[in-house]
Design a protein around this motif. Sequence first.
Motif, PDB file in Angstrom:
ATOM      1  N   PRO A  54       0.811  -1.226   0.000  1.00  0.00           N
ATOM      2  CA  PRO A  54       0.000   0.000   0.000  1.00  0.00           C
ATOM      3  C   PRO A  54       0.844   1.276   0.000  1.00  0.00           C
ATOM      4  CG  PRO A  54      -0.842  -1.562   1.599  1.00  0.00           C
ATOM      5  CD  PRO A  54       0.462  -2.113   1.124  1.00  0.00           C
ATOM      6  N   LEU A  55       1.995   1.253   0.691  1.00  0.00           N
ATOM      7  CA  LEU A  55       2.820   2.452   0.733  1.00  0.00           C
ATOM      8  C   LEU A  55       3.377   2.782  -0.653  1.00  0.00           C
ATOM      9  CD1 LEU A  55       4.096   4.709   2.324  1.00  0.00           C
ATOM     10  CD2 LEU A  55       5.918   3.161   3.026  1.00  0.00           C
ATOM     11  N   VAL A  56       3.909   1.783  -1.357  1.00  0.00           N
ATOM     12  CA  VAL A  56       4.434   2.029  -2.701  1.00  0.00           C
ATOM     13  C   VAL A  56       3.315   2.419  -3.650  1.00  0.00           C
ATOM     14  CG1 VAL A  56       5.603   0.999  -4.686  1.00  0.00           C
ATOM     15  CG2 VAL A  56       6.401   0.493  -2.373  1.00  0.00           C
ATOM     16  N   LEU A  84       5.602  -1.193  -8.157  1.00  0.00           N
ATOM     17  CA  LEU A  84       5.593  -2.095  -7.009  1.00  0.00           C
ATOM     18  C   LEU A  84       6.292  -3.406  -7.356  1.00  0.00           C
ATOM     19  CD1 LEU A  84       4.690  -2.960  -4.178  1.00  0.00           C
ATOM     20  CD2 LEU A  84       2.493  -3.637  -5.166  1.00  0.00           C
ATOM     21  N   GLY A  85       6.056  -3.907  -8.561  1.00  0.00           N
ATOM     22  CA  GLY A  85       6.730  -5.138  -8.984  1.00  0.00           C
ATOM     23  C   GLY A  85       8.239  -4.981  -8.997  1.00  0.00           C
ATOM     24  N   LEU A 114      11.060   5.863   5.347  1.00  0.00           N
ATOM     25  CA  LEU A 114      11.410   7.235   4.991  1.00  0.00           C
ATOM     26  C   LEU A 114      11.297   7.489   3.486  1.00  0.00           C
ATOM     27  CD1 LEU A 114      14.558   7.634   7.270  1.00  0.00           C
ATOM     28  CD2 LEU A 114      12.439   8.965   7.459  1.00  0.00           C
ATOM     29  N   ALA A 115      11.186   6.414   2.694  1.00  0.00           N
ATOM     30  CA  ALA A 115      11.258   6.541   1.235  1.00  0.00           C
ATOM     31  C   ALA A 115       9.992   7.163   0.657  1.00  0.00           C
ATOM     32  CB  ALA A 115      11.496   5.174   0.606  1.00  0.00           C
ATOM     33  N   GLN A 116      10.194   7.915  -0.438  1.00  0.00           N
ATOM     34  CA  GLN A 116       9.077   8.442  -1.219  1.00  0.00           C
ATOM     35  C   GLN A 116       9.323   8.307  -2.715  1.00  0.00           C
ATOM     36  OE1 GLN A 116       7.594  12.318  -0.004  1.00  0.00           O
ATOM     37  NE2 GLN A 116       8.321  12.032   2.088  1.00  0.00           N
ATOM     38  N   THR A 117      10.477   7.771  -3.079  1.00  0.00           N
ATOM     39  CA  THR A 117      10.822   7.570  -4.488  1.00  0.00           C
ATOM     40  C   THR A 117      11.310   6.143  -4.703  1.00  0.00           C
ATOM     41  OG1 THR A 117      13.097   8.344  -4.151  1.00  0.00           O
ATOM     42  CG2 THR A 117      11.443   9.997  -4.778  1.00  0.00           C
ATOM     43  N   LEU A 161       1.717   5.694   7.155  1.00  0.00           N
ATOM     44  CA  LEU A 161       2.320   4.368   7.027  1.00  0.00           C
ATOM     45  C   LEU A 161       3.845   4.446   7.074  1.00  0.00           C
ATOM     46  CD1 LEU A 161       0.077   2.789   4.226  1.00  0.00           C
ATOM     47  CD2 LEU A 161      -0.078   2.433   6.697  1.00  0.00           C
ATOM     48  N   GLY A 162       4.410   5.451   6.415  1.00  0.00           N
ATOM     49  CA  GLY A 162       5.860   5.606   6.423  1.00  0.00           C
ATOM     50  C   GLY A 162       6.406   5.896   7.803  1.00  0.00           C
TER      51      GLY A 162
END
Length: 448
Positions: A247-249, A258-259, A305-308, A399-400
């Motif tokens: 869900p986060l990705v 996501l894959g 922490l990721a967003q990319t 979620l992050g």
Amino acid sequence: MILDRHRPLIRPVSFVLAQGLSGLGAAATSFAIDVWVFQQTGSYTIFATLALMAALPALLLSPFSGALVDRLPKRRVLVSCDAASLLVVAAALLAVALDSFSVTGAAAVMVLLSSIQTVRWPALTSTVTLITPGPHLARISGLEEAVQATSTVAAPIVGAALFHLAGLSPILLLNVVSFVCSIAIVLSIQLPAPPASAGQTSVLRAVFGDPAFGMRWIWARKHLLRLLVFIAVLNLGCATFVTVNAPLVLSFADAGTLGLVMATGSGGLVLGGVLMTATGGIKPFERGVLLGASGIACGVLVFGLAQTLPWFALGTFLFGFMHPVVNAAAQVLWRTETPVEIQGRVFAIRRMISWGLNPFAIAMSIPLSTWVFGGLLDALNSHLPRIGAWWGTGQAGRLGLMLSTMGLGMLLVIATATRTGFLARAGSSPVGAPTPPHPARGPGPTTP
């Protein structure tokens, strides 16, 4: 001479490779159903509820499945489990073809497959012990991790591509084929018969007569009990990560991205498994458990922490790469110290406890992400916006932040265990030192 030297490994290697076939289809199916459910509902609450339902069988059925595995021939158990899984997936394929597949149907498929896996896992694990020469247990355990990772490394890529092109049908069909191939290969490999003592009681009496046997055996061996507790606590963060990562990705990208992210994690699993196969693991094995756990925790922290894409990929790679380090070390410790004729019962209880907190972690992730970390993120964005920007806003930010906090908590637990020597075996050689091979070889008197 080279062939003679490696001949004892032919059977365990063939067996492990055979089990990787069904793992490939199962991983692709799980990926596709997860994506399908989230795309149909857009709700993390529904997504996590289904994950919780799929986690419960390991908690509820393990005390009985282990006794069943010890009582019946391993070949019969493995083939029966693969055949039952095949029927479940075939039913799902028919429902999709008739355009009647639903979220309820997805939940039923995941619960049934999880229930079957609860029986299959101790049979698979104890069989590997039974057919592997003692000096090669560490490498075969590493090979298990590598094969499992190799089976799943292609699954997200193949699953995402097929799902994008044609939906669930081709992925479910792939799973059906993989189970057919697995059954055929297991039938072609000679597996040892169960000990003669297994026939002294009926199946029903063996299964329901003493479900607490495995727990009593573990309780009497405190160093294994501490290892089990440590892994169970570590799995709190791992279960949250596995539930939240898709869900986060998907909050930032599509199913294809996501894959790629999941394939990166699977690539880490492959490399870690190959490393464990080549080296036999980090010794003493308690050090391998602690170092691997530290890497897993760092992966959870980075992923939160990721967003990319690059940062998501780095987090999931660390999470995947370090898992074989932990799993191979723990497997060797359990396999060398547990008599093979009771490994079904002991390993089933081990699975129940080590995964027992997973439903709790999944269930708690719903209110935690909504109320606790939602409120905390709002406070950070209001009073410390530069820090709050690390996670952003909305469901993705909540979620992050929850994952990052889990990663920090895991690192604290690992540091405490390292400082206190929690995994050390008091009054004997360090954990991971060589142990006599006879407990894990062939039939013998049952340990009380």
